[in-house]
Design a protein around this motif. Structure first.
Motif, PDB file in Angstrom:
ATOM      1  N   LEU A  80      46.289  47.129  31.248  1.00  0.00           N
ATOM      2  CA  LEU A  80      45.991  47.674  32.566  1.00  0.00           C
ATOM      3  C   LEU A  80      45.825  46.549  33.574  1.00  0.00           C
ATOM      4  O   LEU A  80      45.703  45.374  33.202  1.00  0.00           O
ATOM      5  CB  LEU A  80      44.704  48.508  32.505  1.00  0.00           C
ATOM      6  N   SER A  81      45.785  46.935  34.852  1.00  0.00           N
ATOM      7  CA  SER A  81      45.609  45.973  35.926  1.00  0.00           C
ATOM      8  C   SER A  81      44.311  45.192  35.709  1.00  0.00           C
ATOM      9  O   SER A  81      43.281  45.778  35.391  1.00  0.00           O
ATOM     10  CB  SER A  81      45.573  46.736  37.243  1.00  0.00           C
ATOM     11  N   GLY A  82      44.415  43.859  35.853  1.00  0.00           N
ATOM     12  CA  GLY A  82      43.220  43.029  35.715  1.00  0.00           C
ATOM     13  C   GLY A  82      42.924  42.599  34.292  1.00  0.00           C
ATOM     14  O   GLY A  82      41.954  41.877  34.047  1.00  0.00           O
ATOM     15  N   SER A  83      43.750  42.992  33.343  1.00  0.00           N
ATOM     16  CA  SER A  83      43.447  42.654  31.946  1.00  0.00           C
ATOM     17  C   SER A  83      43.788  41.192  31.613  1.00  0.00           C
ATOM     18  O   SER A  83      43.431  40.711  30.547  1.00  0.00           O
ATOM     19  CB  SER A  83      44.181  43.605  30.999  1.00  0.00           C
ATOM     20  N   GLY A  84      44.498  40.503  32.509  1.00  0.00           N
ATOM     21  CA  GLY A  84      44.731  39.073  32.307  1.00  0.00           C
ATOM     22  C   GLY A  84      46.165  38.695  31.984  1.00  0.00           C
ATOM     23  O   GLY A  84      46.442  37.562  31.599  1.00  0.00           O
ATOM     24  N   LYS A  85      47.092  39.615  32.193  1.00  0.00           N
ATOM     25  CA  LYS A  85      48.503  39.370  31.837  1.00  0.00           C
ATOM     26  C   LYS A  85      49.134  38.263  32.679  1.00  0.00           C
ATOM     27  O   LYS A  85      49.717  37.324  32.142  1.00  0.00           O
ATOM     28  CB  LYS A  85      49.323  40.667  31.998  1.00  0.00           C
ATOM     29  N   SER A  86      48.996  38.393  33.998  1.00  0.00           N
ATOM     30  CA  SER A  86      49.621  37.388  34.873  1.00  0.00           C
ATOM     31  C   SER A  86      48.980  36.024  34.665  1.00  0.00           C
ATOM     32  O   SER A  86      49.659  34.991  34.697  1.00  0.00           O
ATOM     33  CB  SER A  86      49.487  37.781  36.343  1.00  0.00           C
ATOM     34  N   THR A  87      47.685  36.022  34.449  1.00  0.00           N
ATOM     35  CA  THR A  87      47.001  34.753  34.202  1.00  0.00           C
ATOM     36  C   THR A  87      47.619  34.061  32.992  1.00  0.00           C
ATOM     37  O   THR A  87      47.886  32.856  33.025  1.00  0.00           O
ATOM     38  CB  THR A  87      45.497  34.988  33.952  1.00  0.00           C
TER      39      THR A  87
ATOM     40  N   PHE B 236      38.075  31.468  35.797  1.00  0.00           N
ATOM     41  CA  PHE B 236      38.117  31.088  37.202  1.00  0.00           C
ATOM     42  C   PHE B 236      36.699  31.042  37.770  1.00  0.00           C
ATOM     43  O   PHE B 236      35.934  31.993  37.589  1.00  0.00           O
ATOM     44  CB  PHE B 236      38.933  32.100  38.012  1.00  0.00           C
TER      45      PHE B 236
ATOM     46  N   THR C 184      35.146  34.551  36.660  1.00  0.00           N
ATOM     47  CA  THR C 184      36.011  35.571  36.065  1.00  0.00           C
ATOM     48  C   THR C 184      36.639  34.995  34.806  1.00  0.00           C
ATOM     49  O   THR C 184      37.322  33.970  34.864  1.00  0.00           O
ATOM     50  CB  THR C 184      37.142  35.977  37.029  1.00  0.00           C
TER      51      THR C 184
ATOM     52  N   ALA D 269      39.506  35.418  32.610  1.00  0.00           N
ATOM     53  CA  ALA D 269      40.770  36.158  32.699  1.00  0.00           C
ATOM     54  C   ALA D 269      41.494  36.212  31.356  1.00  0.00           C
ATOM     55  O   ALA D 269      42.223  37.158  31.078  1.00  0.00           O
ATOM     56  CB  ALA D 269      41.674  35.530  33.760  1.00  0.00           C
TER      57      ALA D 269
ATOM     58  N   GLU E  46      56.052  41.918  35.403  1.00  0.00           N
ATOM     59  CA  GLU E  46      56.234  43.274  35.927  1.00  0.00           C
ATOM     60  C   GLU E  46      57.480  43.379  36.809  1.00  0.00           C
ATOM     61  O   GLU E  46      57.416  43.914  37.923  1.00  0.00           O
ATOM     62  CB  GLU E  46      54.997  43.701  36.738  1.00  0.00           C
TER      63      GLU E  46
HETATM   64  N1  LIG Z   1      43.417  32.286  40.885  1.00  0.00           N
HETATM   65  C1  LIG Z   1      42.429  33.146  40.590  1.00  0.00           C
HETATM   66  N2  LIG Z   1      41.180  32.945  41.007  1.00  0.00           N
HETATM   67  C2  LIG Z   1      40.185  33.799  40.692  1.00  0.00           C
HETATM   68  N3  LIG Z   1      40.348  34.903  39.952  1.00  0.00           N
HETATM   69  C3  LIG Z   1      41.575  35.169  39.503  1.00  0.00           C
HETATM   70  C4  LIG Z   1      42.691  34.313  39.793  1.00  0.00           C
HETATM   71  N4  LIG Z   1      43.791  34.845  39.202  1.00  0.00           N
HETATM   72  C5  LIG Z   1      43.385  35.961  38.575  1.00  0.00           C
HETATM   73  N5  LIG Z   1      42.068  36.172  38.747  1.00  0.00           N
HETATM   74  C6  LIG Z   1      41.265  37.263  38.176  1.00  0.00           C
HETATM   75  O1  LIG Z   1      41.501  37.304  36.775  1.00  0.00           O
HETATM   76  C7  LIG Z   1      41.539  38.635  36.312  1.00  0.00           C
HETATM   77  C8  LIG Z   1      42.865  38.885  35.604  1.00  0.00           C
HETATM   78  O2  LIG Z   1      43.904  38.894  36.578  1.00  0.00           O
HETATM   79  P1  LIG Z   1      45.433  38.954  36.242  1.00  0.00           P
HETATM   80  O3  LIG Z   1      46.172  38.829  37.517  1.00  0.00           O
HETATM   81  O4  LIG Z   1      45.735  38.012  35.172  1.00  0.00           O
HETATM   82  O5  LIG Z   1      45.558  40.459  35.673  1.00  0.00           O
HETATM   83  P2  LIG Z   1      46.858  41.329  35.402  1.00  0.00           P
HETATM   84  O6  LIG Z   1      46.676  41.882  34.043  1.00  0.00           O
HETATM   85  O7  LIG Z   1      48.067  40.552  35.691  1.00  0.00           O
HETATM   86  O8  LIG Z   1      46.685  42.508  36.451  1.00  0.00           O
HETATM   87  P3  LIG Z   1      47.821  43.287  37.320  1.00  0.00           P
HETATM   88  O9  LIG Z   1      48.391  44.323  36.417  1.00  0.00           O
HETATM   89  O10 LIG Z   1      47.011  43.902  38.427  1.00  0.00           O
HETATM   90  O11 LIG Z   1      48.811  42.302  37.799  1.00  0.00           O
HETATM   91  C9  LIG Z   1      41.336  39.523  37.521  1.00  0.00           C
HETATM   92  O12 LIG Z   1      39.983  39.881  37.561  1.00  0.00           O
HETATM   93  C10 LIG Z   1      41.682  38.628  38.693  1.00  0.00           C
HETATM   94  O13 LIG Z   1      40.990  38.990  39.834  1.00  0.00           O
END
Ligand SMILES: Nc1ncnc2c1ncn2[C@@H]1O[C@H](COP(=O)(O)OP(=O)(O)OP(=O)(O)O)[C@@H](O)[C@H]1O
Ligand SMILES: [Mg+2]
Length: 391
Positions: free
Chosen positions: A64-71, A14, A43, A45, A192
Motif C-alpha cells: 500500500l501507499s507509504g509502505s516503503g516501496k519507492s524508498t 529519514f 520515519t 521507511a 508504478e
Molecule cells: N526523502 C524523504 N524524507 C522523509 N520521509 C520520506 C522521504 N521519502 C519517503 N519518506 C517517507 O517514507 C515512507 C515510505 O515512503 P515511500 O515513498 O517509500 O512509500 P511507497 O510505498 O512508495 O508509497 P506510494 O505507493 O505512495 O508511492 C513514507 O512515510 C514517506 O513519507
C-alpha cells in the motif's frame, strides 16, 4: 547481461541524524514504526529488509501507499543511503561506491521508469529518448541510431518528431520506457509505471513488458500497489507493509501459504484464472542434463532421485528435449546426444493458465516451460495448476 542483487538487513530512516541514531536502536525491538516515529520523530521507511533478486528475474514489490516501496528502489539506485545494512549488486556493495562509481552505475548499468513519465516537455520523442546518451556525450549519429532502435522496441516508430503534449498517457509511458532502454541497462527499475493509465492500456503495456522481458537478459524490479498487476507480472513478489517485507515468494507460494491474515486479505480479490501466467506458477526442474553428460552417470542420478525422465539443455540453457530412465537403461550409447527426444508439448512462460490447462491434462510428465529464446525456465504439471486455482 543482467544484475544479481542481494539485500541484507537493509533499513532506511529519514530524520535528523541524532534522531536517526536513537531510532536505529529500536529497529530490532518489536516496536511498531508508528511508535518509533512518536518517540523519535523519524520515519522508518525500510526496516530490516532481506531478499535476493536473481539475474534476469522480473521481481515485483507490492504494498500500500507509504509502505516503503519507492524508498527501496531509490536506495537500490543510490539516491538514498542505507541507514543500516547492505545492498550488494553483482558482488559490489552500494555503500562502497564513491560518487564517480555511482554516477557510472546510474548512467550505464541501471535505468528507471517513473509513474509520471518525467519527460522533457520542450523536446520531441526522439530527443527525449536520446537524452541519457547525450549526457554521456555519445556522438549524435550513434545516439540517434540507438534512440530509434529503442523507440521501435516500444512500438512508437513514426512518432519520433511528436512533442510529449501530443501523446496519450500510454504513449508517454512508452517514451519513458524507451528512454530507460536506450543505454541497454542490466537493471531496469520501474516505480508504478502503469498506475496512471487506463485499465485496458495498462494491460497492453503489461503484456508488452513481458514480451520485452523475454527478448532481453535484464533484471527488472517492478513496483506496484495492485496485487493483480503484481501477480500477472512477477516471477517472485515481495509484499511490503509498514516498511517491512511481510512475505516473499511466487504467486503460487502466496496462494498456497499466505504468511498471515494480512496477506490473505491482500490476495482475496485476485482473480486467479484471469491473471496467472505459467511463469508465476512453474517450478524449477528437479534435474536437467547436458548432451555431454554420460548416459550411465545420468541414469544413476535419475534413479537415485527417483526420476522417470529429465530434460536436456545445452550450455546456454537452450531446450533440446528429454531422455527417459527407461531409455537410458536400454541404451548402450556412450553419449547422451543421440538419445535426446524432441518435445513438442513445451509451453511459453507467458501463456495464461486458463489457456494451457487442457493441453496439460493430456501430458504424461511435467511439461517444459520455455522463454522467447527457447531456454528452459521451469516445468509445470496439471497438479500445479489445480493446486493454485483451487481454494
Ligand atoms: N526523502 C524523504 N524524507 C522523509 N520521509 C520520506 C522521504 N521519502 C519517503 N519518506 C517517507 O517514507 C515512507 C515510505 O515512503 P515511500 O515513498 O517509500 O512509500 P511507497 O510505498 O512508495 O508509497 P506510494 O505507493 O505512495 O508511492 C513514507 O512515510 C514517506 O513519507
Ligand atoms: Mg512510491
Amino acid at each position: 547481461m543482467s544484475k544479481h542483487i542481494k539485500v541484507e538487513n537493509l533499513s532506511v530512516i529519514f530524520g535528523k541524524p541524532s534522531q536517526v541514531e536513537q531510532a536505529k536502536s529500536m529497529l530490532d525491538t518489536d516496536m511498531h514504526v508508528s511508535e518509533i516515529m512518536e518517540k523519535t520523530g523519524v520515519t522508518v521507511a525500510n526496516r530490516n529488509v532481506n531478499f535476493e533478486i536473481y539475474p534476469d528475474e522480473l521481481f515485483v514489490i507490492v504494498g500500500l501507499s507509504g509502505s516503503g516501496k519507492s524508498t527501496f528502489i531509490r536506495t537500490l539506485n543510490g539516491l538514498n543511503k542505507p541507514t543500516r545494512g547492505d545492498i550488494i549488486i553483482d558482488g559490489e556493495n552500494i555503500n562502497d561506491m564513491d560518487n564517480m562509481r555511482l554516477r557510472t552505475f546510474r548512467r550505464k548499468e541501471v535505468s528507471m521508469v517513473f509513474q509520471h513519465f518525467g519527460l522533457l516537455s520542450h523536446r520531441n520523442v526522439l530527443e527525449n529518448v536520446e537524452y541519457p546518451l547525450e549526457i554521456q556525450h555519445v556522438d549524435k549519429k550513434e545516439r540517434t541510431e540507438k534512440a530509434l532502435e529503442a523507440i521501435k522496441q516500444v512500438g512508437l516508430d513514426g512518432w519520433e518528431h511528436h512533442m510529449p503534449s501530443q501523446l496519450s498517457g500510454g504513449m508517454k509511458q512508452r517514451v519513458g520506457l524507451a528512454r530507460a532502454l536506450v543505454n541497454n541497462p542490466e537493471l531496469l527499475l520501474m516505480d508504478e509505471p502503469y498506475s496512471a493509465l487506463d485499465p485496458l492500456i495498462r494491460r497492453d503495456m503489461q503484456n508488452e513488458l513481458l514480451n520485452l522481458d523475454d527478448s532481453f537478459d535484464r533484471t527488472i524490479v517492478f513496483i506496484t500497489h495492485d496485487m493483480n498487476e503484481a501477480f500477472r507480472l512477477g516471477e517472485r513478489i515481495a509484499l511490503m507493509r509498514d516498511a517491512e517485507v511481510v512475505q516473499i515468494g511466487t504467486p503460487k507460494d502466496f496462494f498456497e501459504n499466505p504468511a498471515n491474515d494480512y496477506v490473505r486479505d491482500f490476495i482475496a480479490d485476485v482473480d486467479k484464472t484471469r491473471i496467472l501466467k505459467v511463469r508465476s506458477v512453474m517450478r524449477k526442474p528437479s534435474y536437467t542434463a547436458l548432451p555431454s553428460d554420460h548416459p550411465k552417470t545420468l541414469l544413476e542420478k535419475l534413479e537415485s532421485g527417483n526420476l522417470e525422465f529429465c530434460y536436456v539443455t545445452d550450455d546456454d540453457n537452450k531446450f533440446l528435449g528429454y531422455v527417459t530412465t527407461e531409455q537410458l537403461k536400454r541404451s548402450k550409447a556412450k553419449s547422451l546426444e543421440r538419445l535426446v527426444t524432441e518435445d513438442n508439448t513445451v509451453i511459453n512462460r507467458n501463456a495464461y493458465l486458463k489457456d494451457i490447462w487442457k493441453n496439460l491434462s493430456d501430458a504424461t510428465f511435467e511439461v517444459a516451460v520455455l522463454d522467447g529464446k527457447k531456454r528452459l525456465r521451469g516445468v509445470i504439471s496439471n497438479d500445479d495448476i489445480i493446486n493454485v486455482l483451487a481454494d
